[in-house]
Design a protein around this motif. Structure first.
Motif, PDB file in Angstrom:
ATOM      1  N   UNK A  32       0.838  -1.215   0.000  1.00  0.00           N
ATOM      2  CA  UNK A  32       0.000   0.000   0.000  1.00  0.00           C
ATOM      3  C   UNK A  32       0.865   1.254   0.000  1.00  0.00           C
ATOM      4  N   UNK A  33       1.900   1.249   0.876  1.00  0.00           N
ATOM      5  CA  UNK A  33       2.738   2.452   0.989  1.00  0.00           C
ATOM      6  C   UNK A  33       3.515   2.713  -0.304  1.00  0.00           C
ATOM      7  N   UNK A  34       3.729   1.667  -1.092  1.00  0.00           N
ATOM      8  CA  UNK A  34       4.399   1.879  -2.390  1.00  0.00           C
ATOM      9  C   UNK A  34       3.545   2.718  -3.334  1.00  0.00           C
ATOM     10  N   UNK A  35       2.252   2.829  -3.020  1.00  0.00           N
ATOM     11  CA  UNK A  35       1.336   3.627  -3.861  1.00  0.00           C
ATOM     12  C   UNK A  35       1.360   5.118  -3.515  1.00  0.00           C
ATOM     13  N   UNK A  36       2.142   5.495  -2.498  1.00  0.00           N
ATOM     14  CA  UNK A  36       2.169   6.911  -2.095  1.00  0.00           C
ATOM     15  C   UNK A  36       2.619   7.767  -3.272  1.00  0.00           C
ATOM     16  N   UNK A  37       1.802   8.747  -3.604  1.00  0.00           N
ATOM     17  CA  UNK A  37       2.146   9.611  -4.739  1.00  0.00           C
ATOM     18  C   UNK A  37       1.757  11.044  -4.428  1.00  0.00           C
ATOM     19  N   UNK A  38       2.685  11.954  -4.685  1.00  0.00           N
ATOM     20  CA  UNK A  38       2.384  13.384  -4.525  1.00  0.00           C
ATOM     21  C   UNK A  38       1.615  13.860  -5.748  1.00  0.00           C
ATOM     22  N   UNK A  39       0.411  14.350  -5.510  1.00  0.00           N
ATOM     23  CA  UNK A  39      -0.407  14.828  -6.625  1.00  0.00           C
ATOM     24  C   UNK A  39      -0.873  16.243  -6.306  1.00  0.00           C
TER      25      UNK A  39
END
Ligand code: FRU
Length: 431
Positions: free
Chosen positions: A32-39
């Motif tokens: 899940x944490x690999x999905x962290x994305x700054x948008x």
């Protein structure tokens, strides 16, 4: 997130009809944490001017409003009250933590704050860290939940309750009066929650702090979530298992709220992140939105995420929790100022939420950009350190909250806890 299964069978509760259903603790997984994305939806606007401080004499950082039992913000004779960790602004910013004192501030409009005084007469511990504050309208008394901190190992960080203060209001201000009784709410058990000794053995930072009160929206039980760690036995800093943050919960076993029992954590980040700080809930449409703040440097090896507000949503206290916006990222600083704010606290507001925070370090970045890194700040001359540090309330942010998605929609004036219609200015981003 993961599987939430069979009951653990913790059932004894006094003072409330139906116990919370304590199930296996859900995980904030590495996947899940690999999905962290700054948008654009999760990035705060750049703070271009330092906000005027709400205090002449003190640094201000972690802040929380006085709330009613149901979580709504107290407005008493037109006043709202907030509590902040404070320390003399003669200190260099890094020295403030070991001198932290909780002080209160009051306001009629949510952004012009007046300094009250210390929140307590004689609190426990050498200094106090974050917490929450609940006002019982019938008893007319404040329940101060805070972290009592000392340098003595056996007294490192203990969630504490100070009760007995009442509020006096007048046309010009607010005063907190009355003798307070202070009790320690609990200590780590070494199985669900890592003790200080276990954390030293593992060479890991210790956490058992930041009690945040809430009333269970269905059962009415008195509960407190807090920051802790799960003992994993791992001693190796290159092993992700050494990164063992959890969000703990305890339940009051008497109506006076002076006795508490530990329940299993509501969420763990074993293998993912070491610190899930200042956890708190927002309840909306029958959903449990769980928020926490965390740092870049506390992510386990192989993962990365910014200093940010992270969030999760579930149907009940023990999940399953789904990270908001896929990875869990809700508010990050802009890339050009990755430490401009910290310690966000999300509060319900209209259909969405408002998140307040404090101004942390400006002009810092990773050294590859030729800037000063967070680690280097402490080596600068004191005046330069102070110059880079905000130490006051940052502009609050308004967010839309839609199922598992959030979006920053506006930046409000400094320290706005209860923004009124028309008081917000649009964020740089939505312009
Ligand atoms: C978050 C925090 C809290 C703690 C306080 C200490 O900013 O680390 O977890 O209570 O700051 O200053």
């Amino acid at each position: 997130a993961g599987v939430g299964v069979a009951a653990l069978g913790l059932s004894s509760v006094s003072g409330s009809a139906a116990a919370v259903d304590t199930r296996d603790t859900d995980q904030w997984t590495r996947a899940e944490a690999e999905q962290i994305a700054l948008t654009d939806e999760t990035t705060a606007p750049l703070i271009t001017e330092n906000s005027e401080s709400i205090s002449d004499d003190y640094w201000i950082w972690d802040t929380w409003p006085l709330r009613n039992r149901d979580g709504s913000i107290v407005k008493i004779d037109g006043w709202q009250i907030v509590f902040s960790l404070t320390a003399s602004n003669d200190l260099v910013p890094g020295a403030r933590h070991n001198e932290a004192t909780i002080r209160y501030f009051y306001s009629r409009n949510g952004h012009d704050w007046h300094e009250g005084g210390k929140a307590f007469d004689a609190p426990l511990g050498h200094h106090q860290w974050a917490g929450s504050a609940m006002y019982d309208q019938n008893e007319e008394q404040i329940y101060h939940f805070y972290t009592a901190v000392s340098s003595h190992p056996e007294f490192r960080q203990k969630p504490a309750l100070g009760k007995g203060a009442s509020i006096e209001t007048g046309p010009k201000g607010v005063e907190l009066v009355g003798e307070q009784e202070h009790v320690i709410m609990g200590t780590p058990d070494g199985e669900m929650y890592q003790t200080y000794e276990q954390s030293i053995e593992q060479g890991i930072v210790y956490a058992f702090r930041d009690p945040w009160y809430f009333e269970h929206p269905e059962t009415g039980e008195d509960l407190v979530v807090f920051e802790a760690n799960t003992p994993t036995g791992s001693r190796d800093p290159t092993n992700p298992e050494s990164f063992n943050g959890n969000i703990g919960v305890m339940r009051a076993t008497n109506d006076e709220l002076t006795k508490w029992e530990l329940l299993p954590p509501v969420l763990e980040a074993v293998g993912t992140n070491q610190q899930l700080e200042r956890p708190h809930y927002v309840f909306k449409d029958g959903k449990w939105y769980l928020f926490t703040i965390s740092h870049q440097f506390t992510f386990a090896p192989g993962l990365s995420g910014p200093d940010a507000l992270y969030g999760f949503v579930a149907d009940s206290m023990y999940g399953d929790y789904e990270p908001l916006n896929e990875g869990g990222l809700v508010i990050s600083n802009p890339e050009e100022a990755p430490f401009q704010a910290y310690s966000w606290l999300a509060m319900p507001h209209g259909d969405g939420i408002v998140a307040e925070s404090f101004e942390n370090f400006r002009g810092l970045d990773d050294t590859s950009r030729g800037a000063i890194s967070l680690d280097e700040v402490g080596y600068l001359p004191p005046e330069e350190q102070k110059e880079l540090f905000g130490g006051t309330l940052a502009p609050s942010l308004k967010l839309e909250l839609d199922g598992t998605e959030t979006r920053i929609v506006a930046e409000l004036k400094d320290g706005h806890f209860l923004p009124s219609v028309g008081s917000s200015r649009p964020s740089n981003r939505s312009r």
